[in-house]
Design an enzyme around this catalytic site. Sequence first.
Site, PDB file in Angstrom:
ATOM      1  N   LYS A 139       0.830  -1.216   0.000  1.00 30.16           N
ATOM      2  CA  LYS A 139       0.000   0.000   0.000  1.00 30.16           C
ATOM      3  C   LYS A 139       0.855   1.254   0.000  1.00 30.16           C
ATOM      4  CE  LYS A 139      -2.570   2.756   3.348  1.00 30.16           C
ATOM      5  NZ  LYS A 139      -1.485   3.613   3.797  1.00 30.16           N
ATOM      6  N   ASN A 140       1.820   1.307   0.907  1.00 34.99           N
ATOM      7  CA  ASN A 140       2.580   2.550   1.045  1.00 34.99           C
ATOM      8  C   ASN A 140       3.482   2.819  -0.153  1.00 34.99           C
ATOM      9  OD1 ASN A 140       1.305   3.127   3.396  1.00 34.99           O
ATOM     10  ND2 ASN A 140       2.990   2.554   4.746  1.00 34.99           N
TER      11      ASN A 140
ATOM     12  N   CYS B  14      -5.814   8.461   8.307  1.00 38.39           N
ATOM     13  CA  CYS B  14      -5.974   8.000   9.689  1.00 38.39           C
ATOM     14  C   CYS B  14      -5.716   9.100  10.693  1.00 38.39           C
ATOM     15  CB  CYS B  14      -5.019   6.837   9.944  1.00 38.39           C
ATOM     16  SG  CYS B  14      -5.534   5.354   9.084  1.00 38.39           S
TER      17      CYS B  14
ATOM     18  N   ARG C 288       0.065  15.084  12.795  1.00 41.83           N
ATOM     19  CA  ARG C 288       0.540  14.918  11.427  1.00 41.83           C
ATOM     20  C   ARG C 288       0.756  16.246  10.663  1.00 41.83           C
ATOM     21  NH1 ARG C 288      -2.124   9.348   9.158  1.00 41.83           N
ATOM     22  NH2 ARG C 288      -0.028   9.048   8.359  1.00 41.83           N
TER      23      ARG C 288
ATOM     24  N   ASP D 279       3.248   1.048  12.293  1.00 39.63           N
ATOM     25  CA  ASP D 279       2.040   0.462  11.700  1.00 39.63           C
ATOM     26  C   ASP D 279       1.765  -0.947  12.221  1.00 39.63           C
ATOM     27  OD1 ASP D 279       1.623   2.729  10.269  1.00 39.63           O
ATOM     28  OD2 ASP D 279       2.204   1.918   8.331  1.00 39.63           O
TER      29      ASP D 279
ATOM     30  N   ARG E 212      -9.242   0.382   3.428  1.00 42.39           N
ATOM     31  CA  ARG E 212      -8.332   1.379   2.862  1.00 42.39           C
ATOM     32  C   ARG E 212      -6.950   0.783   2.609  1.00 42.39           C
ATOM     33  NH1 ARG E 212      -7.136   5.680   6.392  1.00 42.39           N
ATOM     34  NH2 ARG E 212      -5.455   5.625   4.890  1.00 42.39           N
TER      35      ARG E 212
HETATM   36  C1  UD1 Z   1       3.995   7.112   6.627  1.00 43.82           C
HETATM   37  C2  UD1 Z   1       3.180   5.876   6.323  1.00 43.82           C
HETATM   38  C3  UD1 Z   1       2.465   5.400   7.578  1.00 43.82           C
HETATM   39  C4  UD1 Z   1       3.467   5.177   8.699  1.00 43.82           C
HETATM   40  C5  UD1 Z   1       4.383   6.380   8.875  1.00 43.82           C
HETATM   41  C6  UD1 Z   1       5.532   6.100   9.838  1.00 43.82           C
HETATM   42  C7  UD1 Z   1       2.564   6.138   4.021  1.00 43.82           C
HETATM   43  C8  UD1 Z   1       1.503   6.472   3.033  1.00 43.82           C
HETATM   44  N1  UD1 Z   1       2.210   6.230   5.292  1.00 43.82           N
HETATM   45  O1  UD1 Z   1       3.115   8.116   7.097  1.00 43.82           O
HETATM   46  O2  UD1 Z   1       1.796   4.190   7.253  1.00 43.82           O
HETATM   47  O3  UD1 Z   1       2.766   4.979   9.907  1.00 43.82           O
HETATM   48  O4  UD1 Z   1       4.966   6.770   7.621  1.00 43.82           O
HETATM   49  O5  UD1 Z   1       6.266   5.025   9.378  1.00 43.82           O
HETATM   50  O6  UD1 Z   1       3.656   5.752   3.659  1.00 43.82           O
HETATM   51  N2  UD1 Z   1       6.015  14.863  10.939  1.00 43.82           N
HETATM   52  C9  UD1 Z   1       6.208  16.201  11.247  1.00 43.82           C
HETATM   53  N3  UD1 Z   1       6.281  17.099  10.223  1.00 43.82           N
HETATM   54  C10 UD1 Z   1       6.189  16.728   8.924  1.00 43.82           C
HETATM   55  C11 UD1 Z   1       6.000  15.355   8.609  1.00 43.82           C
HETATM   56  C12 UD1 Z   1       5.925  14.441   9.647  1.00 43.82           C
HETATM   57  O7  UD1 Z   1       6.293  16.594  12.412  1.00 43.82           O
HETATM   58  O8  UD1 Z   1       6.249  17.593   8.026  1.00 43.82           O
HETATM   59  C13 UD1 Z   1       5.961  13.883  12.040  1.00 43.82           C
HETATM   60  C14 UD1 Z   1       4.629  13.140  12.118  1.00 43.82           C
HETATM   61  O9  UD1 Z   1       3.675  13.876  12.844  1.00 43.82           O
HETATM   62  C15 UD1 Z   1       5.044  11.855  12.809  1.00 43.82           C
HETATM   63  C16 UD1 Z   1       6.462  11.629  12.273  1.00 43.82           C
HETATM   64  O10 UD1 Z   1       6.910  12.869  11.767  1.00 43.82           O
HETATM   65  O11 UD1 Z   1       5.110  12.074  14.188  1.00 43.82           O
HETATM   66  C17 UD1 Z   1       6.574  10.591  11.183  1.00 43.82           C
HETATM   67  O12 UD1 Z   1       5.644  10.916  10.152  1.00 43.82           O
HETATM   68  P1  UD1 Z   1       5.852  10.431   8.650  1.00 43.82           P
HETATM   69  O13 UD1 Z   1       6.995   9.489   8.575  1.00 43.82           O
HETATM   70  O14 UD1 Z   1       5.873  11.628   7.782  1.00 43.82           O
HETATM   71  O15 UD1 Z   1       4.519   9.622   8.414  1.00 43.82           O
HETATM   72  P2  UD1 Z   1       3.581   9.630   7.137  1.00 43.82           P
HETATM   73  O16 UD1 Z   1       4.386   9.881   5.914  1.00 43.82           O
HETATM   74  O17 UD1 Z   1       2.382  10.451   7.398  1.00 43.82           O
END
Ligand code: UD1
Length: 422
Positions: free
Chosen positions: A25-26, A120, A125, A308, A400
């Site tokens: 998925k990711n 989610c 985020r 996850d 999803r």
């Molecule tokens: C992706 C995955 C999700 C997984 C997560 C962590 C996809 C589509 N989703 O989510 O399944 O749970 O990685 O492995 O691949 N953060 C900030 N600022 C930013 C971006 C992120 O503070 O600009 C923080 C987030 O709030 C979180 C952490 O960084 O605490 C990690 O987030 P991130 O790795 O970006 O997760 P996603 O890409 O949303």
Amino acid sequence: MPSTDRMLVTGGHALEGQVRVSGGKNTAVAVIPATLLCDEPCTIENLPDIEDVHALADILKDLGAKVDYIPGKSMVVDPRPAEGTSVSYKNAQRLRASYYLLGALLGRCGKAQVPTPGGCDIGTRPVDQHLKGFQAIGADAGEIGGLITAECNQLTGGDVFFDIVTVGATVNVILAAVKARGTTVIYNAAKEPHIVDLANFLNSMGAKIKGAGTDIIRIRGVQHLHKTTYAVIPDQIETGTLMIAAAATGGDIIINGCIPTHMDALSAKLLEMGVKVTDYDDAIRVHVVGPRRAINVKTQVYPGFPTDLQQPMSALLTTAKGTSIVTETIFEQRFRHLDEIRRMGAHVRVMDRTAIIEGVPELYGAPMTATDLRAGAALIIAGLMGRGVTEIYEPGYIDRGYEHIEDKLRSLGAVIEREPIA
Ligand code: UD1
């Protein structure tokens, strides 16, 4: 939109047999937007037949791309007719990864507008690192009134230093930088398998990306990307969920078509619990041979224990012998599934980002509600262990990200069905 049906899981059946894992998925949700960067049609294979993939196909069509999608088989995207630069609010709400359209559209045409995405609800985020990355390569990027925008006449390679390791921002900067002028270097990049797969996909079209899978990624901008046919890697989290389901039911299963090295963090924890895990070239056998012991788990970025899988894993630990401590370091609201599983008789205390789980000999079927995708998977694991029938409301979250999960579990001997809510 609330689900109009519910899942019914009758627990107490050990999973046995063989099952094949679906495409990731990711990876899929990064690779599909990336097709917009191509100058010719490209074909993606091994896509999972899940709601997030359907949503992205709709988004690409809305932007004007020609999309021929045969669910469960392949998607052919001809991006050439796409003229749109903005994603509708309705579509952005359908999945978190709608924000990958920012990087893809910025890289394609220098302009992107995407409403703050849905997906989610597992914490705040923010997107500050995405914006910082776009700005570092010359874009004007910001978030106002629920809309994220990025714009630039000519993206120019630059150094991007992420303050934290983020999968989403790493993907978005790769997408934006792949056709920028000059070289972009991402420091403190995420190393997840889907980052490597995205880079491999783009490189198969002629991109020049090096270092994916390490914390420094170098992207030398190219002018054109040519057509490709590419199969996405198997789903790491689905594989892990099935492994945990086998462990939870005292089962013995072989998961085919997976990449065992992606599962090392989980396999190590299952072995620590007393569950037997055997790796083959592209398969894993999970075999329960005795009682499962309590363990401590702390989520980390790859190659650490994936957040996850924290939810399915903590569901499993509710019946492990002893006291387990689970620490969630990535997202602040990822224990809501435990509130639900308490209804089945689990003994759990949650303090901030730590859950203390005292294993009980047995869970009892109860009605519960999925609050997000992986929470839904955790409730299924709990249901498989519970005595009697567990009702899971809001199964739409599970759709999803898991392809035909009931069929797969049923093929292994689980008793699980879905029915409309009266
Ligand atoms: C992706 C995955 C999700 C997984 C997560 C962590 C996809 C589509 N989703 O989510 O399944 O749970 O990685 O492995 O691949 N953060 C900030 N600022 C930013 C971006 C992120 O503070 O600009 C923080 C987030 O709030 C979180 C952490 O960084 O605490 C990690 O987030 P991130 O790795 O970006 O997760 P996603 O890409 O949303």
